[in-house]
Design a protein around this motif. Structure first.
Motif, short mmCIF file in Angstrom:
data_model
loop_
_atom_site.label_atom_id
_atom_site.label_comp_id
_atom_site.label_asym_id
_atom_site.label_seq_id
_atom_site.Cartn_x
_atom_site.Cartn_y
_atom_site.Cartn_z
N HIS B 97 -9.16 -16.26 -40.56
CA HIS B 97 -8.44 -16.41 -41.83
C HIS B 97 -6.96 -16.62 -41.59
N ALA B 98 -6.43 -15.95 -40.58
CA ALA B 98 -5.00 -16.12 -40.28
C ALA B 98 -4.70 -17.55 -39.86
N ILE B 99 -5.54 -18.09 -38.96
CA ILE B 99 -5.28 -19.46 -38.49
C ILE B 99 -5.49 -20.46 -39.62
N TYR B 100 -6.52 -20.19 -40.46
CA TYR B 100 -6.79 -21.09 -41.57
C TYR B 100 -5.64 -21.08 -42.56
N SER B 101 -5.02 -19.91 -42.74
CA SER B 101 -3.94 -19.81 -43.72
C SER B 101 -2.63 -20.39 -43.20
N THR B 102 -2.46 -20.42 -41.89
CA THR B 102 -1.25 -21.02 -41.33
C THR B 102 -1.30 -22.53 -41.56
N PRO B 103 -0.19 -23.13 -42.00
CA PRO B 103 -0.20 -24.60 -42.11
C PRO B 103 -0.47 -25.19 -40.73
N THR B 104 -1.54 -25.97 -40.64
CA THR B 104 -2.01 -26.41 -39.32
C THR B 104 -0.98 -27.27 -38.60
N VAL B 105 -0.13 -27.97 -39.38
CA VAL B 105 0.91 -28.81 -38.75
C VAL B 105 1.76 -28.00 -37.79
N ALA B 106 1.93 -26.73 -38.10
CA ALA B 106 2.80 -25.89 -37.27
C ALA B 106 2.31 -25.80 -35.84
N PHE B 107 1.02 -26.04 -35.64
CA PHE B 107 0.46 -25.93 -34.28
C PHE B 107 0.66 -27.20 -33.47
N ILE B 108 1.04 -28.31 -34.14
CA ILE B 108 1.00 -29.60 -33.45
C ILE B 108 1.91 -29.65 -32.21
N PRO B 109 3.17 -29.20 -32.31
CA PRO B 109 4.01 -29.26 -31.10
C PRO B 109 3.39 -28.51 -29.93
N LEU B 110 2.76 -27.38 -30.24
CA LEU B 110 2.11 -26.58 -29.20
C LEU B 110 0.98 -27.36 -28.55
N ILE B 111 0.20 -28.04 -29.40
CA ILE B 111 -0.94 -28.80 -28.88
C ILE B 111 -0.46 -29.96 -28.01
#
Lengths: 255, 255
Positions: B97-111
């Motif tokens: 639920h935490a990951i789903y609630s985080t705006p997924t764009v925020a992970f893009i630089p990390l990926i």
């Protein structure tokens, strides 16, 4: 030997106000091919009793014997007809009626034949490919009945099967059930809260009282079969029986 | 019939009016800032005849299809597993639920940091955008089992394998399809954003490239293509929903 023997059956539920006794010390016997109607007001535990007999819920105490053997798990020679019909919405009528046979792994040809026979018997010819949501409640329950009969059970458990139908449909189905049971000899346990239904369908009536659910009395219905529904209603024996049952239920409510 | 031709007429008329107004207004604005329908059509023809649009579209679709397949392959089984195992669901639910609630764009630089700029990184991004709605909906669907039908299955002595075939999967199917429907919208966003951030490929890159060169008419072409793609994909799921779960459409039912 009795078809069913129930001895000292007790069931309690846990609720937030503490333990609730749904059934207390229930004992009775049902003879082969007998039709026993379990009658009582809502909350008297009659549905609980039926679910216990099908081993869908666990009992606290007591013993259930089927053909003299103790039962603890649902059995394939016992079939249930549910008040909520219990048809699978994604299966068409044919598939729904075939359900029990499919689970047994019967050969396809045998399934088709049996299903056809019962579709005819309950008057659903032409609706084989229909889905439950396309049918009226009465037709859905005909399918529920056909599904139960198709596995050729020796014991048929019926849990207020016509309870959610309108008065006219209910009467038609009562007549058809009585006609079908004249051919397919079964032992039947029929739960109802309608006195007339119990008198018309039962060889005996098991009268229950609520809180805790107990057997008040077991009454024979001394009207010969085949029975005609309108004649049964005006038969003096049934008038007397109905009045007697009413008195029992009222007396109980007054206490 | 009459009603439907009326509503289609209104829709068509509305489209004509909006496009005409856009065309007239668009011509009066600086072409660097805005454009108009016929210019977009001309740009479209130009990009198609050069093969550029097809190439970028295929690059995007490749990423989308892989990401989608991966999301389905992980989301559905994991959703089922979570519904089956209370322990697993208690342990994992907070993170999901935490990951789903985080705006997924925020992970893009990390990926990008982890997986680079190529197809694989973009597939991972699309996967992240798509997997959660599929997973959580599957979980819901399997958990939301109709207790009445479960009792029917037990009464008819269904084994575990048949229980999944007859009851659990069909009743979860509409939930899963609804999850896929949600995932498609999110997946398209993920695809475009991934292309903004990463290598020189796909419709997203096309948008960035023509925006940087102030070619607004060409900039609109991939946008329109994306719009059409979204409409087609979601329409496709709707069709599958209707075909696979006709009982969900209760219109015209008597019950």
């Amino acid at each position: 030997m009795a078809k069913i023997t129930v001895r000292h059956l007790t069931k309690t539920y846990n609720s937030n106000t503490g333990k609730v006794t749904a059934l207390e010390d229930i004992s009775f016997e049902v003879q082969p091919y007998e039709s026993l109607c379990i009658l009582g007001p809502s909350g008297c535990g009659k549905t609980t009793l039926l679910r216990l007999l099908d081993c869908l819920i666990a009992r606290d105490h007591g013993e259930i014997l089927l053909d003299g053997e103790p039962v603890t798990l649902p059995r394939s020679d016992v079939a249930m007809v549910f008040q909520h019909f219990g048809l699978f919405p994604w299966k068409n009528l044919e598939q729904n009626i075939a359900y029990g046979l499919t689970l047994r792994g019967c050969p396809r040809e045998e399934i088709t034949q049996t299903v056809q026979r019962y579709i005819g018997l309950v008057g659903l010819k032409g609706f084989e490919r229909s889905y439950p949501y396309q049918l009226s409640g009465g037709m859905q329950q005909r399918a529920g009945l056909a599904r139960a009969l198709a596995v050729n059970p020796s014991l048929l458990l019926m849990d207020e099967p016509f309870g959610s139908l309108d008065a006219q449909t209910r009467e038609t189905l009562q007549e058809e059930l009585s006609r079908i049971l004249a051919h397919e000899r079964k032992t039947v346990l029929f739960v109802t809260h309608s006195i007339d239904e119990a008198i018309y369908l039962g060889d005996r009536i098991l009268l229950m009282t609520p809180r805790p659910g107990r057997i008040r009395e077991i009454l024979p219905v001394e009207i010969a079969r085949p029975r005609d529904i309108s004649r049964v209603r005006s038969d003096p024996r049934s008038v007397r029986l109905r009045a007697y049952i009413w008195d029992q239920l009222k007396e109980r409510a007054a206490n | 019939m009459k009603n439907s031709s009326y509503s289609w007429g209104i829709r068509f008329l509305s489209l004509v009016v909006v496009l005409t107004v856009w065309e007239i207004y668009g011509r009066s604005v600086n072409p660097i800032l805005f454009t108009y329908p016929t210019a977009i059509a001309r740009a479209f023809v130009e990009l198609v005849s050069g093969g550029e649009l097809q190439r970028f579209l295929l690059q995007s679709l490749e990423v989308f299809v892989y990401g989608f397949a991966l999301a389905v392959a992980v989301g559905i089984p994991l959703g089922i597993l979570l519904a089956r195992s209370k322990t697993l669901s208690l342990a994992l639910e907070p993170y999901l639920h935490a990951i789903y609630s985080t705006p997924t764009v925020a992970f893009i630089p990390l990926i990008v940091l982890w997986f680079g700029f190529q197809v694989f990184a973009k597939v991972v991004i699309v996967f992240l955008f798509m997997v959660f709605p599929i997973l959580l909906n599957t979980h819901q669907g399997v958990k939301n089992l109709n207790q009445d039908l479960l009792e029917v299955a037990r009464s008819f002595c269904s084994n575990e394998r048949r229980l999944w075939l007859d009851l659990i999967m069909p009743s979860a199917l509409p939930f899963i399809l609804a999850g896929i429907n949600l995932a498609i919208g999110r997946g398209l966003v993920g695809m475009v954003v991934a292309e903004f951030f990463t290598s020189v490929a796909g419709l997203g890159y096309m948008i960035v490239q023509y925006a940087n060169s102030f070619d607004t008419a060409k900039l609109f072409v991939p946008i329109v293509v994306l719009m059409v793609l979204g409409v087609i994909l979601i329409g496709l799921v709707k069709v599958i929903e209707r075909k696979a779960a006709p009982w969900q459409n209760r219109e015209g039912s008597e019950v």
